[in-house]
Enzyme design. Structure first.
Site, PDB file in Angstrom:
ATOM      1  N   CYS A   1     -48.671  52.862 113.970  1.00 45.78           N
ATOM      2  CA  CYS A   1     -49.498  52.012 114.850  1.00 45.78           C
ATOM      3  C   CYS A   1     -48.953  50.587 114.888  1.00 45.78           C
ATOM      4  CB  CYS A   1     -50.953  52.056 114.411  1.00 45.78           C
ATOM      5  SG  CYS A   1     -51.200  51.900 112.630  1.00 45.78           S
TER       6      CYS A   1
HETATM    7  N1  LIG Z   1     -55.259  56.008 111.524  1.00 45.06           N
HETATM    8  C1  LIG Z   1     -54.336  55.452 112.303  1.00 45.06           C
HETATM    9  O1  LIG Z   1     -54.584  54.464 113.010  1.00 45.06           O
HETATM   10  C2  LIG Z   1     -52.949  56.044 112.360  1.00 45.06           C
HETATM   11  C3  LIG Z   1     -52.052  55.542 113.295  1.00 45.06           C
HETATM   12  C4  LIG Z   1     -50.758  56.069 113.345  1.00 45.06           C
HETATM   13  C5  LIG Z   1     -50.399  57.075 112.464  1.00 45.06           C
HETATM   14  N2  LIG Z   1     -51.277  57.517 111.548  1.00 45.06           N
HETATM   15  C6  LIG Z   1     -50.831  58.566 110.623  1.00 45.06           C
HETATM   16  O2  LIG Z   1     -51.421  59.792 111.032  1.00 45.06           O
HETATM   17  C7  LIG Z   1     -51.692  60.613 109.889  1.00 45.06           C
HETATM   18  C8  LIG Z   1     -53.191  60.955 109.870  1.00 45.06           C
HETATM   19  O3  LIG Z   1     -53.916  59.730 109.820  1.00 45.06           O
HETATM   20  P1  LIG Z   1     -55.507  59.683 109.872  1.00 45.06           P
HETATM   21  O4  LIG Z   1     -55.871  58.278 110.088  1.00 45.06           O
HETATM   22  O5  LIG Z   1     -56.017  60.735 110.753  1.00 45.06           O
HETATM   23  O6  LIG Z   1     -55.840  60.048 108.340  1.00 45.06           O
HETATM   24  P2  LIG Z   1     -57.191  60.636 107.732  1.00 45.06           P
HETATM   25  O7  LIG Z   1     -58.367  60.196 108.529  1.00 45.06           O
HETATM   26  O8  LIG Z   1     -57.124  60.285 106.300  1.00 45.06           O
HETATM   27  O9  LIG Z   1     -57.014  62.209 107.930  1.00 45.06           O
HETATM   28  C9  LIG Z   1     -55.954  62.951 107.384  1.00 45.06           C
HETATM   29  C10 LIG Z   1     -56.394  64.404 107.261  1.00 45.06           C
HETATM   30  O10 LIG Z   1     -55.327  65.161 106.684  1.00 45.06           O
HETATM   31  C11 LIG Z   1     -55.876  66.208 105.874  1.00 45.06           C
HETATM   32  N3  LIG Z   1     -55.383  66.033 104.492  1.00 45.06           N
HETATM   33  C12 LIG Z   1     -55.594  65.015 103.660  1.00 45.06           C
HETATM   34  N4  LIG Z   1     -54.924  65.188 102.506  1.00 45.06           N
HETATM   35  C13 LIG Z   1     -54.276  66.347 102.620  1.00 45.06           C
HETATM   36  C14 LIG Z   1     -53.427  67.061 101.761  1.00 45.06           C
HETATM   37  N5  LIG Z   1     -53.067  66.611 100.562  1.00 45.06           N
HETATM   38  N6  LIG Z   1     -52.944  68.241 102.186  1.00 45.06           N
HETATM   39  C15 LIG Z   1     -53.274  68.712 103.409  1.00 45.06           C
HETATM   40  N7  LIG Z   1     -54.087  68.040 104.269  1.00 45.06           N
HETATM   41  C16 LIG Z   1     -54.572  66.883 103.878  1.00 45.06           C
HETATM   42  C17 LIG Z   1     -57.392  66.050 105.907  1.00 45.06           C
HETATM   43  O11 LIG Z   1     -57.888  66.857 106.959  1.00 45.06           O
HETATM   44  P3  LIG Z   1     -58.386  68.368 106.729  1.00 45.06           P
HETATM   45  O12 LIG Z   1     -59.252  68.338 105.527  1.00 45.06           O
HETATM   46  O13 LIG Z   1     -59.099  68.690 107.991  1.00 45.06           O
HETATM   47  O14 LIG Z   1     -57.145  69.187 106.501  1.00 45.06           O
HETATM   48  C18 LIG Z   1     -57.563  64.605 106.302  1.00 45.06           C
HETATM   49  O15 LIG Z   1     -58.819  64.383 106.920  1.00 45.06           O
HETATM   50  C19 LIG Z   1     -51.271  59.771 108.655  1.00 45.06           C
HETATM   51  O16 LIG Z   1     -49.993  60.151 108.255  1.00 45.06           O
HETATM   52  C20 LIG Z   1     -51.277  58.348 109.196  1.00 45.06           C
HETATM   53  O17 LIG Z   1     -50.401  57.490 108.500  1.00 45.06           O
HETATM   54  C21 LIG Z   1     -52.558  57.049 111.474  1.00 45.06           C
END
Ligand SMILES: NC(=O)c1ccc[n+]([C@@H]2O[C@H](COP(=O)([O-])OP(=O)(O)OC[C@H]3O[C@@H](n4cnc5c(N)ncnc54)[C@H](OP(=O)(O)O)[C@@H]3O)[C@@H](O)[C@H]2O)c1
Length: 344
Positions: free
Chosen positions: A156
């Protein structure tokens, strides 16, 4: 281009996280997509109707464990909305099975895997995938994205930083050693768990810088700006945690190269981005606000300059242009669909 009848069979892994949920919201209304798989380690067996009541029962699915076999059986295109280091375990198997993958994590963004290990604290064991991955910033890599099997969706902060600086660095109009990026992000940038904890803490009435000069997005920004300028760029990057849920605003300070007169940058940015459906350049003297971009895939940019310096201010929604919106924009490009489909 798939037709409306055949559609793309798409799956989302990590579907209960913030970016996973945003993907569901966009894809459920996308005319060329059928969501055929929802994968979750925490909600295995739960029905989509209970997890996404706002979908109004249109998702007749239940979540499954993110097992590669199951993902491959159900989907042709897979969005990985997982924490960094977790995607690496899945990507090689999905690619080997002929699937197309858009990874929202940082796992395939960096070309130098020693730098990845330093900033993400884990050895990268898929050098083949890292070589193959296309950095998914459509404004810069649209042609490569068209045929990519693995797209590394940008971070982001890097999305806002690179779009702010691409015209200046690619045309050699700035002193490459002078770039300072002052960045502020809403707390959803750090994921669901962090956001929930934040809003129940005293920090919600505060404002602070964090990971000054050491944030994991620094090498990604340097890699991409160095590629555009063909020079070694090392930026100063200062991220701040803004006590709002979503949105990123970055203020970028640069010294102009000698001989670049004041007054032409707004017009230059308008020319550079004139075919871009999601980049909007503000008129002279106007600057972006989070409220104008949050909930959209737009990137708004405003520019100030005098004879020697320029300030570029950029706003995006971290969960859309900074993540899931950009991922769908990449999907549209990969499948030769209108680039704005599902996003406007
Ligand atoms: N948030 C942002 O603004 C943003 C922007 C750009 C990129 N990103 C990237 O996009 C990715 C997801 O971000 P997010 O904000 O959606 O994060 P999040 O809200 O923390 O969600 C990540 C999801 O991944 C799954 N997860 C967590 N730990 C895990 C593990 N050890 N093994 C397997 N699954 C696991 C869980 O979903 P389940 O329980 O449903 O499997 C969790 O809810 C990250 O790599 C982040 O850096 C985020």
């Amino acid at each position: 281009m798939p037709n409306i009848q055949t559609k793309i069979n798409a799956g989302i892994v990590g579907v209960t996280g913030y970016t996973g949920q945003e993907l569901v919201k966009i894809l459920i209304n996308h005319p060329y997509v059928r969501i055929t798989g929802l994968f979750s380690s925490s909600s295995d067996g739960k029905s989509a109707a209970s997890l996404f009541p706002q979908a109004g029962g249109r998702l007749g699915l239940s979540c499954s464990k993110p097992e590669p076999k199951e993902i491959c059986a159900k989907c042709d295109l897979v969005f990985l909305a997982l924490p960094h280091t977790v995607s690496i375990a899945l990507v090689p198997k999905l690619i080997k099975a002929g699937k197309r993958v858009i990874d929202l994590s940082a796992d395939y963004r960096l070309k130098d895997l020693k730098v990845y290990a330093k900033f993400y604290g884990a050895r990268h064991n898929d050098s083949c995938g890292a070589k193959k991955a296309v950095y998914g910033l459509p404004e810069i890599y649209r042609n490569k994205i068209k045929s990519a099997s693995l797209v590394a969706n940008p971070g982001c902060y890097p999305t806002a930083a690179i779009l702010s600086l691409a015209p200046l660095v690619s045309l050699g109009l700035v002193d490459m050693s002078s770039i300072i990026i002052d960045a502020k992000s809403g707390v959803s940038g750090a994921g669901k768990k962090f956001t929930e904890d934040f809003f129940s803490s005293d920090d919600k009435e505060s404002f602070k810088a964090y990971k000054v000069g050491t944030h994991q997005h620094v090498p990604e920004i340097n890699q991409e700006l160095s590629g555009l300028s063909r020079k070694d760029i090392s930026v100063v990057f200062v991220p701040h945690l803004l006590p709002v849920k979503r949105g990123i605003l970055e203020t970028v300070y640069v010294k102009k190269s000698a001989g670049i007169k004041a007054g032409g940058l707004v017009a230059l940015y308008k020319r550079f981005y004139k075919k871009e459906p999601f980049v909007r350049i503000k008129p002279q003297g106007e600057f972006p606000a989070l409220k104008d971009v949050v909930g959209s895939n737009f990137c708004d940019i405003g520019i100030w300059e005098d004879a020697k310096r320029a300030v570029i201010i950029c706003a995006i929604d971290n969960l859309l242009k900074g993540a899931s919106g950009q991922a769908v924009q990449n999907m549209n490009i990969m499948y030769k669909l209108p680039e704005t489909e599902g996003l406007l």
